[in-house]
Structures are given as C-alpha cells and as structure tokens.
Scaffold this active site. Structure first.
Site, short mmCIF file in Angstrom:
data_model
loop_
_atom_site.label_atom_id
_atom_site.label_comp_id
_atom_site.label_asym_id
_atom_site.label_seq_id
_atom_site.Cartn_x
_atom_site.Cartn_y
_atom_site.Cartn_z
CE1 TYR A 1 -3.34 -2.88 0.76
CE2 TYR A 1 -1.96 -3.34 2.66
CZ TYR A 1 -2.97 -3.70 1.80
OH TYR A 1 -3.61 -4.89 1.98
CE1 TYR B 1 -7.77 -6.25 2.98
CE2 TYR B 1 -6.93 -7.97 4.42
CZ TYR B 1 -6.81 -7.19 3.30
OH TYR B 1 -5.72 -7.35 2.48
CG ASP C 1 -10.68 -14.62 6.12
OD1 ASP C 1 -9.71 -15.14 6.68
OD2 ASP C 1 -10.61 -13.62 5.38
CE LYS D 1 -3.21 -12.04 7.91
NZ LYS D 1 -2.24 -11.03 7.52
#
Ligand code: PMP
Length: 429
Positions: free
Chosen positions: A16, A143, A244, A273
């Site tokens: 980003y 998200y 998720d 992760k």
C-alpha cells in the site's frame, strides 16, 4: 550507483505504498525471538508478529530445523499427479484440529488466494447442485484480502471498492453488527442480517465473514451470539458459510479457532498467516466432504484451481513444525497471560482525551483513537522507543508473538501509552 536505501525508495513497491511519495522504510538485518534487528544496529521489540503470522517469534530452532531438514530432501515438486509426506502430514493434522466436519483440504498460496478458492468452491458447489448462484453476503467492515474476489467481499466503503468499481463483482453487505464481544446480547441485533438473508437467500452462494475478530477492516471484536445466529440462518436457508480465520486461526483470539467462541463449524474454512508460524506463505481451505463431493461430481468434475507452488514441501514441513509447537498447548497460557497484561496496561488509556476506545481479546490489544495517525511520524517515534508497532487509520494495536516476555510486552504498552499521551504530535489534524 544508488545505495540500497535509494534503490528501495526508487524501484521497490512496498505494501500500500507510493513510488513517488514513499514512506520511510527501515532496513532489517535479522530477527530473533521477539526482536527485529535493524541494519542500523537498533533492536526493536516486535508488537506485530509480522501481521499475525510469527506466533512463535523469529528464527525459532524447531522451525528452522524443519525447513533445513526438508530442504535436504526437496524444496518443491509439482502437486499435480505427485504427493508427499509434508503435505499429507499437514492436512492430516489440520483435519484433526479444525472445527468438526471439515475433512477435505485444499492447499493454496496465500490468504487472499485462499479466499478466492473458498469462493470458487461455493460457486462450484451450487453449479454441482444444478442451481447456479452468484452472489456473496458479507459483513460491513470486513477484510478478506487484496485479490478481486477477496476485495469484492471486503468492506465496500473502503477505497478499494471505489477504485475498481465496474470490475468488482457486486457483493451484498450487512451493517449494524454493533454488539461488542463482551457486550449484552440483544435479539434485534441479528434483524438486519436476517432480513437480508430472507430477501436474497436464493441468489446467495455463501456468507463470507471473519469470525468474532474483524481485523484489517477495523480491529473489532463482535458478540459470539451474532456468529451463532448467522450459522443458524445459513442452515435454515441452506446457504454455505465461509469463515475466514486467516488472521484469527491458531490461537490469536484466545481459542485455537475463533469459531469456537460460538461453538460453530463453518462449511468452508480459510487458514493462512500463522499456519507456517510466519515462515513462508501458505494457506489452506478446508471444507465438508459433502461440499467437496458435490463440487467433484459437478459440471467441471473437479475443483478448478491448481497453483504452481501448491503444497510446497518447505512450507508444509514448517507448518507441521509450527503445529507441533501449538499442540503442546502452551500457547493457551501464553495468550491468556498476554490478554491479562494487555488489559491491565492498556485500560488506563481509555480515559485519555484522544482515545475513542480500548479493547483487548486474546493476544490482540487495540487502542482506537479519535483521529487518524500520521504513520511516518508515529512510526519514527516507535522506532526511537525500540519497538515495532505499525498503526493504521485510527488504530494503534498490538498482536505480539505468543512467546513475548512480560517485560518486553510492557515496553510495547509503555510505548503505546507515550504515543497516546502525546498524540497531538503523531496524528493528522
Ligand atoms: N483474510 C484476512 C482476515 C486477513 O487478515 C488477510 C491479511 N491481512 C487476508 C485474508 C489476506 O491474506 P494475504 O495477505 O496472505 O493474502
């Protein structure tokens, strides 16, 4: 010739980030335990676990050994038509510990790709049933990653949706889930979700959500009853539920999987992760046998996904070693102690004039500010304090490795306290 730092600023994208106006980046030479070593010689106590991933800390002997031993055998072979022990062993373990009923495992490359695969599973499931469905329902402020499918189910008011409008699939969202994790449940809280389900269930392939903890979309912790009722509504209407747990999986929330707070099992589960203890990229998508069979007996005759590095043996071997560490159960004590200490040391900040709210769940501590941070300024301040904490928006948060010592954790909370007290120096006007 450009120095490394100049080259990095001029040629290398960071997450980003802008090429024309790059924010400062700190060069790292190594990492050990709960410390990140900068090239400049400073040592920073890590408050981020490299974005939820490095739960056992860095340079862990058992994880290193697993990679080194696997490297001696093979680093990679294609997974089409071939299989190997590290992948089989990992899937066997995942089936053993996942919420019940999730028997079939697809290994993918990253969290975002796991969400893509989960969405493809749901679409192919409905094709297999001969009643194609094309829409997904998700929670506002969620998200799920940066690829197109994942963006389409992430919060619609974030800039990503407006940037890619016209190209992103048109998802459905429910807002108003406003009862916090430890708040008092009110039955009417489920009404907006229930109404949307009642209206749209025939077109819905799946509901996609982060159970209990919404991460990058706002670091919010919501009431387990909300998740329990969503599960019930999905059952009532025959809509698949995709959980998720890429951020929450493997103990971060205080339970091995956040779904456990609501005592539910999703139809499809995404993990990533911390799956490899933060060593390398790998994700897993798990589903029920009935879903897998419907997909496999459908139009395509298979699940239409097969990445080049699927089931990478190095990643699977280190994931098995990470699961070994987790099965000792020590993480439960570590996470509970981190939670208690975060509560104790962050709670006083709630009375500060700049602070909106302080909240803690498991090994996640969040200080939500009233105004957004100036990242470059606050980042420099934290590095000067010898800690690695990377806020975003109005959120200053900690999610340290589980092996952090109480003393190290206090360094983190003290740095946060200082930043919050002098917040006028570190925020945008
Ligand atoms: N889902 C959630 C809940 C996440 O927090 C993230 C990463 N922040 C992703 C998906 C995407 O994972 P990755 O960055 O590995 O693609």
């Amino acid at each position: 010739m450009l120095t490394n730092e100049e080259f990095d600023r001029r040629h290398v994208w960071h997450p980003y980030a802008s090429i024309t106006r790059p924010l400062p980046c700190y060069a790292v030479s190594g990492a050990q335990g709960c410390e990140i070593h900068l090239q400049s010689g400073e040592r920073l106590i890590d408050g981020m676990s490299s974005w939820w991933a490095a739960v056992h800390g860095y340079n862990h002997p058992a994880l290193n050994r697993a990679v080194a031993e696997q490297l001696e055998k093979m680093s990679h072979v294609m997974f089409g038509g071939l299989t190997h022990e590290p992948a089989i062993e990992l899937c066997r373990r995942l089936v053993g510990i996942a919420p019940k009923g999730l028997e079939c495992v697809f290994l993918a490359d990253s969290g975002s790709v796991a969400v893509e695969v989960a969405m493809k599973m749901a679409l192919q499931y409905w094709q297999g049933r001969g009643e194609p469905r094309r829409r997904f329902l998700s929670l506002a402020k969620g998200y799920h990653g940066d690829t197109f499918g994942a963006m389409s189910v992430s919060d619609p008011t974030s800039s990503m949706h407006s940037l890619y409008r016209g190209f992103l699939p048109d998802g459905l969202f429910v807002d108003g889930m406003d009862i916090p994790f430890d708040g008092e449940w009110r039955e009417e809280a489920i009404a907006p979700f229930a109404e949307t389900m009642a209206r749209h269930h025939r077109e819905l392939a799946a509901v996609v959500l982060e159970p209990i903890v919404q991460g990058a979309g706002g670091m919010r912790f919501y009431h387990p009853e909300y998740l329990r009722q969503i599960r019930r509504l999905c059952d009532d209407y025959g809509v698949l539920l995709i959980a998720d747990e890429i951020a929450t999986g493997f103990g971060r929330s205080g339970r091995l999987f956040a779904c456990e707070y609501a005592e539910i099992s999703p139809d499809i589960l995404c993990l990533g992760k911390a799956l490899t203890g933060g060593y390398m990229t790998l994700s897993a998508v798990m589903t029920r046998r009935s879903v897998a069979e419907t997909i496999s007996d459908g139009q395509a005759g298979c699940l239409m996904h097969g990445p080049t590095f699927m089931g990478n043996p190095l990643a699977c071997a280190v994931a098995c070693a990470s699961l070994n560490l987790l099965t000792t159960g020590e993480w439960r004590i570590q996470v509970a102690e981190i939670e208690a200490q975060l509560k104790r040391e962050l709670a006083p900040l709630a009375s500060c004039e700049f602070v909106e709210q302080v909240r803690v769940l498991g090994a996640i501590g969040v200080v939500e500010m009233k105004r957004p941070v100036s990242l470059a300024k606050i980042q420099r301040f934290f590095v000067e304090q010898s800690v690695w904490i990377r806020p975003f928006g109005r959120l200053i948060y900690l999610m340290p490795p589980y092996v952090i010592s109480p003393k190290q954790l206090t360094c983190l909370t003290q740095a946060v306290s200082k930043a919050v007290t002098d917040y006028h120096l570190y925020c945008h006007a």
